[in-house]
Write an enzyme that holds these catalytic residues in place. Structure first.
Site, PDB file in Angstrom:
ATOM      1  N   ARG A 190       0.847  -1.184   0.000  1.00 33.65           N
ATOM      2  CA  ARG A 190       0.000   0.000   0.000  1.00 33.65           C
ATOM      3  C   ARG A 190       0.886   1.239   0.000  1.00 33.65           C
ATOM      4  O   ARG A 190       1.931   1.268   0.648  1.00 33.65           O
ATOM      5  CB  ARG A 190      -0.926   0.020   1.233  1.00 33.65           C
ATOM      6  CG  ARG A 190      -2.090  -0.956   1.143  1.00 33.65           C
ATOM      7  CD  ARG A 190      -3.098  -0.527   0.088  1.00 33.65           C
ATOM      8  NE  ARG A 190      -4.289  -1.361   0.041  1.00 33.65           N
ATOM      9  CZ  ARG A 190      -4.465  -2.391  -0.763  1.00 33.65           C
ATOM     10  NH1 ARG A 190      -3.485  -2.741  -1.603  1.00 33.65           N
ATOM     11  NH2 ARG A 190      -5.590  -3.081  -0.756  1.00 33.65           N
ATOM     12  N   ASP A 233       4.180  -0.012  -7.175  1.00 33.23           N
ATOM     13  CA  ASP A 233       2.908  -0.230  -7.866  1.00 33.23           C
ATOM     14  C   ASP A 233       1.792   0.563  -7.204  1.00 33.23           C
ATOM     15  O   ASP A 233       0.650   0.496  -7.641  1.00 33.23           O
ATOM     16  CB  ASP A 233       2.569  -1.734  -7.844  1.00 33.23           C
ATOM     17  CG  ASP A 233       1.376  -2.079  -8.724  1.00 33.23           C
ATOM     18  OD1 ASP A 233       1.355  -1.642  -9.891  1.00 33.23           O
ATOM     19  OD2 ASP A 233       0.460  -2.789  -8.239  1.00 33.23           O
ATOM     20  N   GLU A 284      -3.374   7.747  -4.172  1.00 33.07           N
ATOM     21  CA  GLU A 284      -3.793   7.262  -5.496  1.00 33.07           C
ATOM     22  C   GLU A 284      -5.299   7.292  -5.713  1.00 33.07           C
ATOM     23  O   GLU A 284      -5.764   7.172  -6.848  1.00 33.07           O
ATOM     24  CB  GLU A 284      -3.275   5.843  -5.731  1.00 33.07           C
ATOM     25  CG  GLU A 284      -3.906   4.780  -4.848  1.00 33.07           C
ATOM     26  CD  GLU A 284      -3.303   3.396  -5.128  1.00 33.07           C
ATOM     27  OE1 GLU A 284      -4.085   2.487  -5.434  1.00 33.07           O
ATOM     28  OE2 GLU A 284      -2.079   3.246  -5.047  1.00 33.07           O
ATOM     29  N   HIS A 292      -0.892   0.402  -9.971  1.00 26.37           N
ATOM     30  CA  HIS A 292      -1.604  -0.570  -9.126  1.00 26.37           C
ATOM     31  C   HIS A 292      -2.114  -1.739  -9.986  1.00 26.37           C
ATOM     32  O   HIS A 292      -3.283  -2.127  -9.912  1.00 26.37           O
ATOM     33  CB  HIS A 292      -2.764   0.098  -8.392  1.00 26.37           C
ATOM     34  CG  HIS A 292      -3.115  -0.591  -7.109  1.00 26.37           C
ATOM     35  ND1 HIS A 292      -3.480   0.087  -5.976  1.00 26.37           N
ATOM     36  CD2 HIS A 292      -3.168  -1.908  -6.772  1.00 26.37           C
ATOM     37  CE1 HIS A 292      -3.750  -0.779  -4.998  1.00 26.37           C
ATOM     38  NE2 HIS A 292      -3.560  -1.987  -5.470  1.00 26.37           N
TER      39      HIS A 292
END
Length: 329
Positions: A234, A258, A263, A295
């Site tokens: 995360r 990622d 986000e 992500h």
């Protein structure tokens, strides 16, 4: 059961419909669950949400007033829902915990290899017919000391892959995994000891109060061997501003991620014609020592099929008055 699927992506709708087989009445929206879109769930029995959706206390209260009783998450992580409030309000909540640890662990390796071997830069150069190797030098993973923070399902798969590269694997978690110690010579050490030894550092932790901004200025200043940090967990586990400063100071050799701590409302959407007004995101994307993917670690056909089938399993259990095996307490 009447179900509203929030944050529905074109690539997952056919899979959800196929897994459902018309057992439940599905409606899809590409909108995120927010305070403004909560009203869309009026008169629905259940909703399905993704990691970008917001199920904070105020929104949960709205959903309860609108008649929603069940919430199934199409993700393993559930930091975006306030479980304490959800249970207080009488919601049944379940996630999809085992959709594919392999997908995420493999993407973590892809991030590391792509960053280390300068794959994006090489592609950019060769498209311009520049075949020089001057800026494309990486290092062997063989015998490197690699730290894995979090050895749950994803971290355990990652350890197995790293063992194949003949890495020396150090780990940190709240409890040790005896099978990893026995089969892959993993050594569990403290977080600070890991900071001193790791040449590569993978983040595979859940986001909790304890892990929020775990990678802050204090921890990053303890990194002794200028590691590459790879984050497939995360975004908010890493304090982005702190890691960017650490990159500038040379404390960290690279940050391949990622995820991004801010986000929501950005990742999973095409923002090319409506650029996010986020200076820190711009710095993260444009820094010469970063590699950012949107992500996508979970996005394999196998994982998406498992997410769809588990979503239906959760709904079926509730419809039959049973306890879902994936129910969150």
């Amino acid at each position: 059961m009447k179900v509203l699927i929030y944050s529905a992506k074109p690539f997952e709708i056919p899979l959800l419909d196929a897994a459902n087989g018309k057992q439940h009445r599905f409606s899809f929206t590409d909108k995120r669950l927010t305070s403004e879109t909560a009203m869309m769930a009026l008169n629905y029995d259940a909703i399905s949400i993704f990691s970008a959706d917001d199920a904070s206390p105020v929104i949960l209260e709205k959903l309860q007033n609108f008649g929603v009783k069940y919430i199934t998450l199409r993700s393993a992580g559930h930091d975006n829902i306030n479980l304490k409030t959800a249970h207080k309000l009488g919601f049944r909540v379940a996630n999809t915990p085992n959709y594919s640890p392999n997908a995420i662990a493999e993407h973590a390796i892809a991030l590391l290899l792509s960053f280390n071997r300068k794959i994006a830069l090489a592609q950019s150069q060769t498209l311009r017919y520049n075949f020089l190797l001057d800026h494309l030098i990486g290092f062997d993973l063989n015998k490197k000391v690699v730290g894995v923070m979090g050895t749950g399902k994803i971290g355990s798969v990652l350890v197995k892959i790293l063992n194949g590269f003949n890495c020396s694997i150090l780990a940190n978690d709240t409890s040790s995994n005896s099978a990893l110690i026995k089969n892959y010579n993993v050594e569990y050490i403290s977080k600070d000891a890991l900071a001193k030894e790791a040449e590569v550092l993978f983040i595979c932790l859940p986001l909790t109060k304890r892990t929020h901004h775990l990678f802050d200025e204090e921890f990053l200043n303890k990194l002794a061997k200028k590691p590459i940090i790879v984050n497939v967990a995360r975004g908010a586990i890493v304090k982005t501003d702190a890691v960017l400063k650490a990159l500038d100071k040379g404390l960290v050799s690279g940050y391949a991620t990622d995820v991004f701590e801010h986000e929501h409302g950005v990742f999973f959407y095409d923002r090319s014609n409506n650029l996010p007004k986020s200076p820190i995101l711009h710095r993260l994307l444009c820094h010469p020592k970063t590699l950012v993917t949107p992500h996508q670690a979970f996005a394999t056909s196998e994982a998406l099929e498992n997410i769809a089938s588990t979503t239906i399993e959760n709904l079926n259990a509730w419809q039959e008055g049973k306890h879902s095996v994936n129910e969150l307490s």
